[in-house]
Scaffold this motif. Structure first.
Motif, short mmCIF file in Angstrom:
data_model
loop_
_atom_site.label_atom_id
_atom_site.label_comp_id
_atom_site.label_asym_id
_atom_site.label_seq_id
_atom_site.Cartn_x
_atom_site.Cartn_y
_atom_site.Cartn_z
N ARG A 39 0.81 -1.22 0.00
CA ARG A 39 0.00 0.00 0.00
C ARG A 39 0.85 1.27 0.00
O ARG A 39 0.36 2.34 -0.34
CB ARG A 39 -0.95 0.01 1.19
CG ARG A 39 -2.23 -0.72 0.89
CD ARG A 39 -3.27 -0.55 1.98
NE ARG A 39 -3.70 -1.88 2.37
CZ ARG A 39 -3.43 -2.48 3.51
NH1 ARG A 39 -2.75 -1.85 4.45
NH2 ARG A 39 -3.85 -3.69 3.76
N LEU A 40 2.10 1.16 0.38
CA LEU A 40 3.00 2.31 0.37
C LEU A 40 3.45 2.67 -1.04
O LEU A 40 3.99 3.75 -1.26
CB LEU A 40 4.23 2.03 1.24
CG LEU A 40 3.95 1.78 2.72
CD1 LEU A 40 5.24 1.39 3.43
CD2 LEU A 40 3.32 2.99 3.37
N LEU A 41 3.22 1.79 -2.00
CA LEU A 41 3.66 2.02 -3.37
C LEU A 41 2.71 2.92 -4.16
O LEU A 41 3.05 3.38 -5.24
CB LEU A 41 3.82 0.70 -4.12
CG LEU A 41 4.86 -0.27 -3.56
CD1 LEU A 41 4.88 -1.54 -4.39
CD2 LEU A 41 6.22 0.36 -3.49
N TYR A 42 1.50 3.16 -3.66
CA TYR A 42 0.53 3.95 -4.41
C TYR A 42 -0.37 4.76 -3.50
O TYR A 42 -0.50 4.49 -2.31
CB TYR A 42 -0.34 3.06 -5.30
CG TYR A 42 -1.15 2.03 -4.56
CD1 TYR A 42 -2.40 2.33 -4.05
CD2 TYR A 42 -0.67 0.75 -4.37
CE1 TYR A 42 -3.15 1.39 -3.36
CE2 TYR A 42 -1.41 -0.21 -3.70
CZ TYR A 42 -2.65 0.12 -3.19
OH TYR A 42 -3.38 -0.82 -2.51
N GLU A 43 -0.96 5.79 -4.10
CA GLU A 43 -1.98 6.59 -3.45
C GLU A 43 -3.27 6.33 -4.24
O GLU A 43 -3.30 6.51 -5.46
CB GLU A 43 -1.60 8.07 -3.53
CG GLU A 43 -2.58 9.00 -2.92
CD GLU A 43 -2.20 10.45 -3.14
OE1 GLU A 43 -3.10 11.30 -3.06
OE2 GLU A 43 -1.01 10.73 -3.40
N ASP A 44 -4.30 5.88 -3.56
CA ASP A 44 -5.55 5.51 -4.24
C ASP A 44 -6.36 6.76 -4.55
O ASP A 44 -6.79 7.48 -3.66
CB ASP A 44 -6.35 4.55 -3.35
CG ASP A 44 -7.48 3.88 -4.09
OD1 ASP A 44 -7.71 4.20 -5.27
OD2 ASP A 44 -8.15 3.02 -3.48
#
Length: 125
Positions: A83-88
């Motif tokens: 989840r740290l790899l992207y911003e939803d």
């Protein structure tokens, strides 16, 4: 002029590391099926390089997700790490909109309903 090397990563690897898909081969199929856009441009090669700040629009089976790349992965780690790899950036869908996207408009047809439908279709032919 000397250009600074901007870290980049293959799109199929990033989709796999971010846990958007289960395998890299599924990521490749998703990309080759033109179901992934990077900054609004359709991508059809899994070797396409992405960088931090790119916006990905991914059309999955039952939904569309929009992610902003926040980091590049090194491995397929646990979900909190992924989840740290992207911003939803996926827009919220109201429950009424969700209901409108459902194909069936009522309960499952009964045996009697199916017979009537078959009879009707035979008359059409």
């Amino acid at each position: 002029m000397i250009e600074e090397a901007v870290p980049k990563q293959r799109l199929d690897k990033w989709l796999f590391f971010s846990r958007t898909v289960k395998t890299r081969s599924l990521a490749a199929k998703l990309i080759e099926g033109s179901k992934v856009r990077v900054n609004r441009v359709k991508i059809d090669k899994s070797s396409y390089s992405i960088k931090v700040g790119d916006v990905l629009t991914i059309r999955l089976e039952r939904s569309v997700v929009v992610y902003k790349v926040a980091g590049l992965g090194v491995r397929r780690g646990p979900a909190p790490e992924a989840r740290l790899l992207y911003e939803d950036l996926t827009p919220e869908v109201s429950p009424t909109d969700r209901q409108e996207n459902v194909i069936s408009s009522g309960p499952r047809p009964t045996k009697r309903d199916r017979r009537h439908l078959l009879r009707f279709l035979k008359q059409e032919m």
